[in-house]
Design a protein around this motif. Sequence first.
Motif, PDB file in Angstrom:
ATOM      1  N   UNK A  69       0.850  -1.200   0.000  1.00 14.46           N
ATOM      2  CA  UNK A  69       0.000   0.000   0.000  1.00 14.46           C
ATOM      3  C   UNK A  69       0.885   1.248   0.000  1.00 14.46           C
ATOM      4  N   UNK A  70       0.247   2.391  -0.176  1.00 20.42           N
ATOM      5  CA  UNK A  70       0.993   3.631  -0.326  1.00 20.42           C
ATOM      6  C   UNK A  70       1.537   4.235   0.945  1.00 20.42           C
ATOM      7  N   UNK A  71       0.867   4.021   2.066  1.00 17.04           N
ATOM      8  CA  UNK A  71       1.246   4.740   3.274  1.00 17.04           C
ATOM      9  C   UNK A  71       1.345   3.814   4.482  1.00 17.04           C
ATOM     10  N   UNK A  72       2.268   4.150   5.357  1.00 16.13           N
ATOM     11  CA  UNK A  72       2.487   3.382   6.582  1.00 16.13           C
ATOM     12  C   UNK A  72       1.204   3.277   7.419  1.00 16.13           C
ATOM     13  N   UNK A  73       0.432   4.354   7.472  1.00 17.55           N
ATOM     14  CA  UNK A  73      -0.806   4.357   8.250  1.00 17.55           C
ATOM     15  C   UNK A  73      -1.785   3.291   7.735  1.00 17.55           C
ATOM     16  N   UNK A  74      -1.856   3.108   6.418  1.00 14.97           N
ATOM     17  CA  UNK A  74      -2.747   2.092   5.853  1.00 14.97           C
ATOM     18  C   UNK A  74      -2.220   0.695   6.158  1.00 14.97           C
ATOM     19  N   UNK A  75      -0.901   0.534   6.154  1.00 13.49           N
ATOM     20  CA  UNK A  75      -0.309  -0.756   6.550  1.00 13.49           C
ATOM     21  C   UNK A  75      -0.784  -1.126   7.951  1.00 13.49           C
ATOM     22  N   UNK A  76      -0.713  -0.170   8.867  1.00 18.67           N
ATOM     23  CA  UNK A  76      -1.122  -0.434  10.248  1.00 18.67           C
ATOM     24  C   UNK A  76      -2.627  -0.657  10.355  1.00 18.67           C
ATOM     25  N   UNK A  77      -3.420   0.040   9.537  1.00 18.36           N
ATOM     26  CA  UNK A  77      -4.869  -0.151   9.528  1.00 18.36           C
ATOM     27  C   UNK A  77      -5.238  -1.566   9.064  1.00 18.36           C
ATOM     28  N   UNK A  78      -4.536  -2.079   8.065  1.00 16.02           N
ATOM     29  CA  UNK A  78      -4.813  -3.419   7.543  1.00 16.02           C
ATOM     30  C   UNK A  78      -4.512  -4.522   8.560  1.00 16.02           C
ATOM     31  N   UNK A  79      -3.651  -4.233   9.513  1.00 11.36           N
ATOM     32  CA  UNK A  79      -3.265  -5.225  10.518  1.00 11.36           C
ATOM     33  C   UNK A  79      -4.464  -5.833  11.230  1.00 11.36           C
ATOM     34  N   UNK A  80      -5.513  -5.040  11.433  1.00 11.67           N
ATOM     35  CA  UNK A  80      -6.681  -5.537  12.169  1.00 11.67           C
ATOM     36  C   UNK A  80      -7.459  -6.600  11.397  1.00 11.67           C
ATOM     37  N   UNK A  81      -7.290  -6.662  10.081  1.00 14.52           N
ATOM     38  CA  UNK A  81      -8.008  -7.655   9.273  1.00 14.52           C
ATOM     39  C   UNK A  81      -7.321  -9.013   9.256  1.00 14.52           C
ATOM     40  N   UNK A  82      -6.021  -9.037   9.546  1.00 14.54           N
ATOM     41  CA  UNK A  82      -5.250 -10.256   9.368  1.00 14.54           C
ATOM     42  C   UNK A  82      -4.527 -10.645  10.655  1.00 14.54           C
ATOM     43  N   UNK A  83      -5.074 -11.604  11.403  1.00 16.06           N
ATOM     44  CA  UNK A  83      -4.429 -11.990  12.658  1.00 16.06           C
ATOM     45  C   UNK A  83      -3.034 -12.587  12.451  1.00 16.06           C
ATOM     46  N   UNK A  84      -2.815 -13.262  11.323  1.00 14.78           N
ATOM     47  CA  UNK A  84      -1.526 -13.882  11.036  1.00 14.78           C
ATOM     48  C   UNK A  84      -0.765 -13.011  10.041  1.00 14.78           C
ATOM     49  N   UNK A  85      -0.228 -11.881  10.551  1.00 14.51           N
ATOM     50  CA  UNK A  85       0.470 -10.945   9.668  1.00 14.51           C
ATOM     51  C   UNK A  85       1.791 -10.503  10.275  1.00 14.51           C
ATOM     52  N   UNK A  86       2.613  -9.930   9.421  1.00 16.04           N
ATOM     53  CA  UNK A  86       3.839  -9.286   9.856  1.00 16.04           C
ATOM     54  C   UNK A  86       4.022  -8.030   9.007  1.00 16.04           C
ATOM     55  N   UNK A  87       4.849  -7.137   9.481  1.00 15.67           N
ATOM     56  CA  UNK A  87       5.117  -5.900   8.755  1.00 15.67           C
ATOM     57  C   UNK A  87       6.482  -5.966   8.091  1.00 15.67           C
ATOM     58  N   UNK A  88       6.565  -5.432   6.884  1.00  9.28           N
ATOM     59  CA  UNK A  88       7.859  -5.201   6.257  1.00  9.28           C
ATOM     60  C   UNK A  88       8.009  -3.680   6.266  1.00  9.28           C
ATOM     61  N   UNK A  89       8.371  -3.173   7.420  1.00 11.95           N
ATOM     62  CA  UNK A  89       8.490  -1.731   7.629  1.00 11.95           C
ATOM     63  C   UNK A  89       9.695  -1.444   8.511  1.00 11.95           C
TER      64      UNK A  89
END
Length: 188
Positions: A69-89
């Motif tokens: 996605x385009x912005x870090x804030x959206x990356x963090x917002x998407x976290x709530x949809x996916x319990x099995x996630x990690x960040x590449x940030x």
Amino acid sequence: LYCFIYRNFTITKLKGILMIIPRPYQITAVDSIKLNQVNLCVLPMRAGKSYLIKLIIDNYQFKKVLIVVGYRKIVQQLSSYFPSHTHILSGLPFDHTQQVHLASFQTIANRDINLSEYDLIVQDEYHSRTSATASNIVFQPNCTVLLLTGTPLQNNNKLLTKGIDNFIQPITIKEMIENNWLTPTRFM
């Protein structure tokens, strides 16, 4: 039985069980995905693109997913949809074993990420991403690519066609307003 319309889907309680029911256009979009091809899905803002991504992952049982996605804030917002996630940030821990990897375009452009390990790559706001990095994501062999956008036009007003195998537009803004899923535009 009770029904509650919430943002981009419906929550229904039947015999004590809460069920999330996707809207018809979301089901159409999921059913229209072509595996191992580049899919461009045109959906207006507030159509539930994040929920749609979750539906697609669950329906096709993808093992390793990259969402860019385009912005870090959206990356963090998407976290709530996916319990099995990690960040590449930058500054956040990365767990390669997680199913869903969430990243920004800036991070993908500046890191050496092996895109061939993913069986689904989702790219948000595709109309505004015409860089070499965005093109590299599109042309991944043996991978399903889902490009999301609110408009099928690039910034130069040309139609997005290069590399697209499957064009999906399950609903228009007008249809969303007619179904009371989106409020009409008011000019003040």
